[in-house]
Design a protein around this motif. Structure first.
Motif, PDB file in Angstrom:
ATOM      1  N   ILE A 196      20.365  26.248   5.472  1.00  0.00           N
ATOM      2  CA  ILE A 196      20.526  25.107   4.625  1.00  0.00           C
ATOM      3  C   ILE A 196      20.947  25.557   3.376  1.00  0.00           C
ATOM      4  O   ILE A 196      21.579  24.698   2.519  1.00  0.00           O
ATOM      5  N   ALA A 197      20.721  26.819   2.876  1.00  0.00           N
ATOM      6  CA  ALA A 197      21.172  27.355   1.634  1.00  0.00           C
ATOM      7  C   ALA A 197      22.578  27.023   1.439  1.00  0.00           C
ATOM      8  O   ALA A 197      23.307  26.621   0.265  1.00  0.00           O
ATOM      9  N   ALA A 198      23.498  27.488   2.597  1.00  0.00           N
ATOM     10  CA  ALA A 198      25.001  26.915   2.445  1.00  0.00           C
ATOM     11  C   ALA A 198      25.326  25.693   2.667  1.00  0.00           C
ATOM     12  O   ALA A 198      26.177  25.183   1.911  1.00  0.00           O
ATOM     13  N   PHE A 199      24.400  24.712   3.161  1.00  0.00           N
ATOM     14  CA  PHE A 199      24.622  23.241   2.943  1.00  0.00           C
ATOM     15  C   PHE A 199      24.451  22.911   1.589  1.00  0.00           C
ATOM     16  O   PHE A 199      25.170  21.884   0.912  1.00  0.00           O
ATOM     17  N   ILE A 200      23.298  23.308   0.979  1.00  0.00           N
ATOM     18  CA  ILE A 200      23.127  23.089  -0.461  1.00  0.00           C
ATOM     19  C   ILE A 200      24.200  23.331  -1.291  1.00  0.00           C
ATOM     20  O   ILE A 200      24.751  22.710  -2.141  1.00  0.00           O
ATOM     21  N   ALA A 201      24.773  24.738  -1.177  1.00  0.00           N
ATOM     22  CA  ALA A 201      25.843  25.121  -1.886  1.00  0.00           C
ATOM     23  C   ALA A 201      27.089  24.156  -1.874  1.00  0.00           C
ATOM     24  O   ALA A 201      27.751  24.077  -2.804  1.00  0.00           O
ATOM     25  N   TRP A 202      27.453  24.041  -0.642  1.00  0.00           N
ATOM     26  CA  TRP A 202      28.494  23.236  -0.433  1.00  0.00           C
ATOM     27  C   TRP A 202      28.542  21.958  -0.911  1.00  0.00           C
ATOM     28  O   TRP A 202      29.330  20.891  -1.421  1.00  0.00           O
ATOM     29  N   GLY A 203      27.246  21.297  -0.847  1.00  0.00           N
ATOM     30  CA  GLY A 203      26.844  19.819  -1.321  1.00  0.00           C
ATOM     31  C   GLY A 203      26.937  19.964  -2.944  1.00  0.00           C
ATOM     32  O   GLY A 203      27.602  18.918  -3.340  1.00  0.00           O
ATOM     33  N   LEU A 204      26.547  21.006  -3.644  1.00  0.00           N
ATOM     34  CA  LEU A 204      26.789  20.917  -5.142  1.00  0.00           C
ATOM     35  C   LEU A 204      28.317  21.327  -5.336  1.00  0.00           C
ATOM     36  O   LEU A 204      28.649  20.542  -6.494  1.00  0.00           O
ATOM     37  N   ILE A 205      29.261  21.850  -4.788  1.00  0.00           N
ATOM     38  CA  ILE A 205      30.521  21.857  -4.912  1.00  0.00           C
ATOM     39  C   ILE A 205      31.359  20.609  -4.670  1.00  0.00           C
ATOM     40  O   ILE A 205      31.858  19.979  -5.657  1.00  0.00           O
ATOM     41  N   VAL A 251      24.114  14.620  -1.116  1.00  0.00           N
ATOM     42  CA  VAL A 251      25.429  15.426  -0.800  1.00  0.00           C
ATOM     43  C   VAL A 251      24.925  16.635   0.134  1.00  0.00           C
ATOM     44  O   VAL A 251      26.039  17.065   0.692  1.00  0.00           O
ATOM     45  N   ALA A 252      23.829  16.870   0.550  1.00  0.00           N
ATOM     46  CA  ALA A 252      23.337  17.659   1.299  1.00  0.00           C
ATOM     47  C   ALA A 252      21.703  17.526   1.773  1.00  0.00           C
ATOM     48  O   ALA A 252      21.497  16.744   1.216  1.00  0.00           O
ATOM     49  N   PRO A 253      21.392  18.129   2.715  1.00  0.00           N
ATOM     50  CA  PRO A 253      20.020  17.890   3.367  1.00  0.00           C
ATOM     51  C   PRO A 253      18.868  18.103   2.319  1.00  0.00           C
ATOM     52  O   PRO A 253      19.363  19.132   1.807  1.00  0.00           O
ATOM     53  N   ALA A 254      18.089  17.294   2.273  1.00  0.00           N
ATOM     54  CA  ALA A 254      16.871  17.893   1.396  1.00  0.00           C
ATOM     55  C   ALA A 254      15.899  18.576   2.155  1.00  0.00           C
ATOM     56  O   ALA A 254      15.138  17.950   2.789  1.00  0.00           O
ATOM     57  N   SER A 255      16.178  20.036   2.055  1.00  0.00           N
ATOM     58  CA  SER A 255      15.052  20.697   2.850  1.00  0.00           C
ATOM     59  C   SER A 255      14.576  21.935   2.030  1.00  0.00           C
ATOM     60  O   SER A 255      15.397  22.616   1.587  1.00  0.00           O
ATOM     61  N   PRO A 256      13.201  21.918   1.827  1.00  0.00           N
ATOM     62  CA  PRO A 256      12.135  20.966   2.284  1.00  0.00           C
ATOM     63  C   PRO A 256      12.353  19.707   1.632  1.00  0.00           C
ATOM     64  O   PRO A 256      12.882  19.461   0.501  1.00  0.00           O
ATOM     65  N   GLY A 257      11.565  18.679   2.139  1.00  0.00           N
ATOM     66  CA  GLY A 257      11.604  17.255   1.609  1.00  0.00           C
ATOM     67  C   GLY A 257      10.945  17.120   0.295  1.00  0.00           C
ATOM     68  O   GLY A 257      10.229  16.144   0.152  1.00  0.00           O
ATOM     69  N   GLY A 306      41.606  25.272  -1.496  1.00  0.00           N
ATOM     70  CA  GLY A 306      40.371  24.567  -1.797  1.00  0.00           C
ATOM     71  C   GLY A 306      39.120  25.484  -1.431  1.00  0.00           C
ATOM     72  O   GLY A 306      39.174  26.161  -0.362  1.00  0.00           O
ATOM     73  N   LEU A 307      37.950  24.853  -1.788  1.00  0.00           N
ATOM     74  CA  LEU A 307      36.599  25.366  -1.257  1.00  0.00           C
ATOM     75  C   LEU A 307      35.964  24.073  -0.214  1.00  0.00           C
ATOM     76  O   LEU A 307      35.375  24.699   0.820  1.00  0.00           O
ATOM     77  N   VAL A 308      36.022  23.067  -0.526  1.00  0.00           N
ATOM     78  CA  VAL A 308      35.238  22.031   0.022  1.00  0.00           C
ATOM     79  C   VAL A 308      35.747  22.070   1.488  1.00  0.00           C
ATOM     80  O   VAL A 308      34.718  21.979   2.518  1.00  0.00           O
ATOM     81  N   PHE A 343      12.041  17.480  -5.871  1.00  0.00           N
ATOM     82  CA  PHE A 343      13.068  18.210  -6.249  1.00  0.00           C
ATOM     83  C   PHE A 343      14.269  18.309  -5.579  1.00  0.00           C
ATOM     84  O   PHE A 343      15.440  18.354  -6.128  1.00  0.00           O
ATOM     85  N   ALA A 344      14.058  18.824  -4.381  1.00  0.00           N
ATOM     86  CA  ALA A 344      15.332  18.805  -3.528  1.00  0.00           C
ATOM     87  C   ALA A 344      16.214  17.443  -3.375  1.00  0.00           C
ATOM     88  O   ALA A 344      17.298  17.776  -3.276  1.00  0.00           O
ATOM     89  N   VAL A 345      15.340  16.669  -3.288  1.00  0.00           N
ATOM     90  CA  VAL A 345      15.904  14.998  -3.314  1.00  0.00           C
ATOM     91  C   VAL A 345      16.968  15.187  -4.600  1.00  0.00           C
ATOM     92  O   VAL A 345      18.038  14.511  -4.393  1.00  0.00           O
ATOM     93  N   LEU A 346      16.221  15.182  -5.778  1.00  0.00           N
ATOM     94  CA  LEU A 346      16.935  15.238  -7.055  1.00  0.00           C
ATOM     95  C   LEU A 346      18.076  15.934  -7.305  1.00  0.00           C
ATOM     96  O   LEU A 346      19.436  15.549  -7.785  1.00  0.00           O
ATOM     97  N   ILE A 347      17.735  17.241  -6.932  1.00  0.00           N
ATOM     98  CA  ILE A 347      18.968  18.106  -6.924  1.00  0.00           C
ATOM     99  C   ILE A 347      20.410  17.646  -6.049  1.00  0.00           C
ATOM    100  O   ILE A 347      21.335  17.957  -6.484  1.00  0.00           O
ATOM    101  N   ASN A 348      19.916  17.251  -4.812  1.00  0.00           N
ATOM    102  CA  ASN A 348      20.897  17.018  -3.812  1.00  0.00           C
ATOM    103  C   ASN A 348      21.539  15.532  -4.164  1.00  0.00           C
ATOM    104  O   ASN A 348      22.560  15.094  -3.241  1.00  0.00           O
ATOM    105  N   THR A 349      20.954  14.788  -4.760  1.00  0.00           N
ATOM    106  CA  THR A 349      21.390  13.419  -5.196  1.00  0.00           C
ATOM    107  C   THR A 349      23.055  13.271  -5.700  1.00  0.00           C
ATOM    108  O   THR A 349      23.587  13.970  -6.440  1.00  0.00           O
ATOM    109  N   ALA A 350      23.948  12.324  -5.097  1.00  0.00           N
ATOM    110  CA  ALA A 350      25.148  12.320  -5.323  1.00  0.00           C
ATOM    111  C   ALA A 350      25.353  11.765  -6.740  1.00  0.00           C
ATOM    112  O   ALA A 350      24.467  10.726  -7.165  1.00  0.00           O
TER     113      ALA A 350
END
Length: 536
Positions: free
Chosen positions: A32-41, A324-330, A81-83, A333-340
């Motif tokens: 999941i950390a990799a998904f979050i990193a990609w989502g932030l990028i 932009v990425a899975p909110a895990s755990p739900g 690129g990275l994405v 804070f995880a929801v707001l950080i990953n909000t597009a």
């Protein structure tokens, strides 16, 4: 006889779905950390992102052509690129490696990663999460079966040669098979699933998914849907549109929060006393399973969850908002950080409105049955403890995130004779815990994934051992697949998992329990260890 057979059959189906979902989550969750990193990028550098080509921050607009790809350097070299490379190659390969490792260790992971490359390249640009989930474990399983005939029969000095070449050949043929045969099939399946979800969104029917998802969550049957469908399709939507509401169909913390708030205001007994603490764990910590026992104790409350979940999905459909990425755990804070970017209004409203609708529906249900609930509590005691035990049974593994909840339930209500009988009926059944000849220095909480709830369970027992003044005893949590016979003197598992744990560590002392929340067997373990240490 017919009733018993039917119940057993249904339980078997439920357990199989749970195991399948657990296996899928075991491939996705560690990455999941990799998904979050990609989502932030992605959130930063897509054209509509914070620093993309349409960003108001002019000084950073140049970055998106390099990060997204398509930009050229001074020598004319084009940047990939990275994405694109991360979503096309890295994430599926990580999933395939993890799945292969689960099946056959590190070498199985390597073979699975090579096989995943076959399906990724053969899919010709289609995001191959589903293909990686199949190719990785399947290639590792093939390697395991191929090597089985000569296990333990290779002459000393030739083990590395045989292992490397057998793995290499299996990886070679698996990659070719994935490229020519699996990739076209998975490309078709992914397209069909994507079109189905798109049709649900366009017709406004996606909120109806809550009718399935919310009950499935309470029975721990949601992992197969969430990690098998929502995560891969949601990630594909992020590539296409920069966001996906699929990440919030199951992970939205709003319905659970509304349920617990309603119980805290209108509930009775231990449920009302423990709901505020459970709300903090669920909404801020993201551990949704803490509200499951409240629903099992009063099943009609699932109506509030369904109404709230559908409201949240509908809100995101209307506002075209997502993550932009899975909110895990739900967690919120995880929801707001990953909000597009541009989705904060819709996402926040989806959480608030889903919590509000669930609160209202749950409050009405609780008020309508309040008199009966008070009478039932007076007669037989609060049913929350038994519901917690049923939650553990449904999950099929330890859920010690609720240990504090059970302790709070015990402190909130003085148990009557009826309550004691109910608790005893749900209590653990363990033989041979009071004495043990084998020295105990390493105690392991073992569950399917070895994360989250089992970590908190280990913490509960660790604190008990510390308060007892016992030293030189470690208490850790692990996945059953990672149990080490040399470092597992005593293994604590949920009763449905004990046989698997025994197969991994046959020489260890095994404690099989039903209720991991506030188990009396914990005290027996502590006394047994104390007696051993005092005897030295």
């Amino acid at each position: 006889m017919t009733t018993t057979s039917t119940t057993t059959q249904q339980g078997g189906v439920r357990v199989r779905i749970q195991r399948f979902g657990t296996f899928l989550s075991g491939m996705v969750m560690p990455n999941i950390a990799a998904f979050i990193a990609w989502g932030l990028i992605t959130a930063l550098f897509i054209p509509t992102g914070w620093l993309g080509s349409e960003s108001p921050v002019e000084g950073w607009r140049w970055a998106d052509s390099y990060i997204l790809g398509g930009g050229t350097g001074p020598d004319g070299t084009e940047f990939p690129g990275l994405v694109g490379p991360i979503i096309t190659y890295l994430l599926p390969i990580l999933i395939a490696f993890t799945g292969g490792r689960i099946v056959h260790g590190h070498r199985g992971g390597v073979v699975g990663a090579v096989a995943a490359m076959g399906v990724i390249v053969g899919a010709n640009g289609t995001i191959m999460f589903l293909g990686a989930m199949i190719a990785g474990p399947l290639a590792a399983l093939i390697l395991k079966l191929v090597e089985k005939p000569w296990q333990g029969k290779i002459k000393p000095g030739f083990e590395m040669l045989v292992d490397n070449f057998s793995a290499g050949f299996v990886a070679f043929f698996s990659a070719l098979a994935a490229f020519f045969f699996l990739a076209p099939v998975m490309r078709f399946v992914t397209e069909v699933l994507g079109n189905a979800v798109g049709w649900l969104v366009q017709t406004g029917l996606l909120p109806l998914a809550s009718i399935i998802v919310e009950p499935a969550k309470v029975l721990f049957l949601n992992n197969a849907i969430n990690h098998g469908v929502f995560t891969p399709l949601g990630t594909q939507q992020v590539v296409d549109t920069g966001r996906s509401l699929l990440f919030l169909v199951e992970a939205n913390p709003g319905p659970g929060a509304g349920l617990l708030l309603a119980i805290a205001v209108f509930g009775v007994g231990a449920a009302r006393a423990t709901a505020p603490g459970a709300f903090i764990i669920q909404f801020l910590g993201g551990i949704h399973e803490v509200y499951f026992p409240y629903v099992l104790a009063k099943p009609m409350l699932i109506l509030g969850l369904i109404a709230g979940g559908a409201t949240g999905v509908l809100t995101n459909v209307i506002f075209q908002s997502g993550l932009v990425a899975p909110a895990s755990p739900g967690s919120i804070f995880a929801v707001l950080i990953n909000t597009a970017p541009g989705s904060y209004l819709g996402v926040v409203l989806s959480v608030v409105l889903s919590a509000g609708v669930t609160f209202l529906v749950t409050a009405l249900l609780l008020l309508a049955s309040r008199k009966r609930d008070l009478e039932r509590e007076a007669e037989s005691g609060d049913s929350l403890a038994a519901a917690i035990a049923r939650t553990e049974l449904n999950k099929g593994k330890s859920s010690s995130a609720l240990s504090g909840l059970a302790a709070g339930a015990g402190a909130a209500t003085a148990p009557t004779a009826g309550a004691q009988a109910s608790t005893a009926a749900a209590a653990d059944q363990v033989a041979g815990v009071s004495t043990a000849d084998k020295p105990i220095h390493n105690i392991v909480f073992a569950c399917d994934a070895g994360m989250g709830s089992s970590a908190m369970g280990a913490s509960v027992l660790r604190n008990k051992i510390k308060k007892a003044g016992i030293e030189n005893v470690t208490v850790v949590n692990k996945a059953i697949a990672n149990l080490d016979p040399a470092a597992s003197d005593l293994v604590i598992t949920q009763n449905q998992l004990t046989d698997r744990a025994k197969a991994q560590t046959p020489d260890a002392i095994h404690v099989s329990v039903d209720n991991f929340m506030n188990s009396p067997k914990y005290d027996e373990v502590v006394e047994m260890v104390r007696a051993q240490h005092e005897a030295k």
